[in-house]
Design an enzyme around this catalytic site. Structure first.
Site, short mmCIF file in Angstrom:
data_model
loop_
_atom_site.label_atom_id
_atom_site.label_comp_id
_atom_site.label_asym_id
_atom_site.label_seq_id
_atom_site.Cartn_x
_atom_site.Cartn_y
_atom_site.Cartn_z
N ALA A 13 11.73 50.86 66.98
CA ALA A 13 12.83 51.28 67.84
C ALA A 13 12.84 50.31 69.03
CB ALA A 13 12.63 52.71 68.31
N ASN A 183 9.61 29.36 63.52
CA ASN A 183 10.45 28.69 64.51
C ASN A 183 9.64 27.54 65.12
OD1 ASN A 183 8.83 29.71 66.61
ND2 ASN A 183 10.28 31.33 67.15
N GLY A 224 19.27 23.43 65.41
CA GLY A 224 19.41 23.60 63.97
C GLY A 224 18.07 23.86 63.30
N ASP A 251 15.64 36.40 62.20
CA ASP A 251 15.63 37.36 61.09
C ASP A 251 16.86 37.19 60.21
OD1 ASP A 251 13.24 38.39 62.10
OD2 ASP A 251 14.29 39.87 63.33
#
Length: 298
Positions: A13, A183, A224, A251
């Site tokens: 949450a 990443n 990119g 994601d």
């Protein structure tokens, strides 16, 4: 022919507040636009796959509380089959997210995500073996990630790992991974090379391949991404967008890539598609709700 995808990972949450600057230690600021959203990298990636046309189920763990109910509702609403655990005596995982000028800072309480132990994973060995792709992240116990990899290797299920949030991984894990999607910061943590120049990008990709990964895709934010096709290193530019909230961009990218691969598309096509999907996500607020549907990209 469409492939079956399973996502194994976290569900949280998200408690989100926007502010114009980061508070200093001891400082109190007035924020705005407070929201409670469904999030967690596992849940977000499962919803991304579903919204972008993949056949997906999700194995995770939530608490028997209002937060857990919200997350299960969100999965159902977006067409994801929940195949996980609803546990008593533990709270649903949560994340406190501070959004500042389109970027974000996140603090996570794992909660029920830590209930996803190797023993629980063993109960899903048939489900893992019957899947064509299995997507994971690092918001569940590392030993559980390793156990999934061991099961997948025996069955030929392809492992897609998004190594986030970064934590040190066993060396043997890399040889299990078919697609590694870090990443730029995670790539630096793993390789010691920050992919800030073309040469460094090539070196980071090369080093990850040397560690045993067949396919490496490093996302570079507004620059990119860079990836390998065999021994060749390829750059894909980002699709221009005005960033409002980057929470689920990575994601979305992962879900989009796997959704396209599961339909038999080439890696080039999957990555180009994922760049478009991520551009839409960053232009919206929220986690899973900011992920676009396939028809928005087409």
């Amino acid at each position: 022919m469409e492939s079956k995808i399973i996502v194994i990972g976290s569900a949280n949450a998200d408690y989100v507040i926007h502010t114009d600057k980061m508070p200093l230690l001891g400082e109190t600021l007035v924020g705005h636009s407070f929201q409670v959203n469904a999030g967690g990298k596992g849940l977000n990636q499962a919803i991304a796959v579903a919204k972008l046309g993949g056949d997906v189920s999700f194995i995770g763990c939530v608490g028997n509380d209002s937060g857990g109910d919200m997350l299960l509702d969100e999965l159902e609403k977006n067409g994801v089959v929940f195949d996980g655990v609803k546990a008593d005596g533990v709270s649903t995982g949560s994340a406190v997210i501070v959004v500042v000028n389109g970027d974000n800072f996140i603090i996570i309480n794992p909660g029920a995500n830590e209930v996803l132990t190797p023993e629980v994973i063993d109960g899903y060995s048939d489900t893992i073996a019957e899947s064509d792709y299995c997507i994971m992240q690092l918001e569940i116990p590392m030993e559980s990630v390793m156990r999934v990899c061991e099961i997948a290797k025996q069955s030929g299920t392809k492992i897609v790992l998004n190594p986030a949030p970064y934590k040190e991984m066993p060396k043997e894990l890399y040889s299990y991974v078919d697609y590694l999607i870090p990443n730029e910061y995670e790539a630096k943590d793993i390789t010691g090379i920050y992919p800030d120049t073309e040469e460094n990008c090539r070196e980071a990709v090369s080093k990850l391949m040397q560690m045993g990964v067949n396919n490496v895709i490093i996302t570079l934010g507004e620059r990119g991404c860079v990836y390998n096709k065999g021994e060749d290193v390829v750059f894909c530019p980002a699709v221009k967008a005005t960033a409002v909230d980057t929470t689920s961009a990575g994601d979305t990218f992962v879900g989009a890539v796997v959704s396209k691969l599961s339909h038999g598309e080439s890696l080039d096509c999957a990555i180009s598609y994922a760049a478009k999907a991520s551009a839409i996500t960053v232009s919206r607020e929220g986690a899973s709700k900011s992920i676009p549907w396939a028809n928005e990209i087409e």
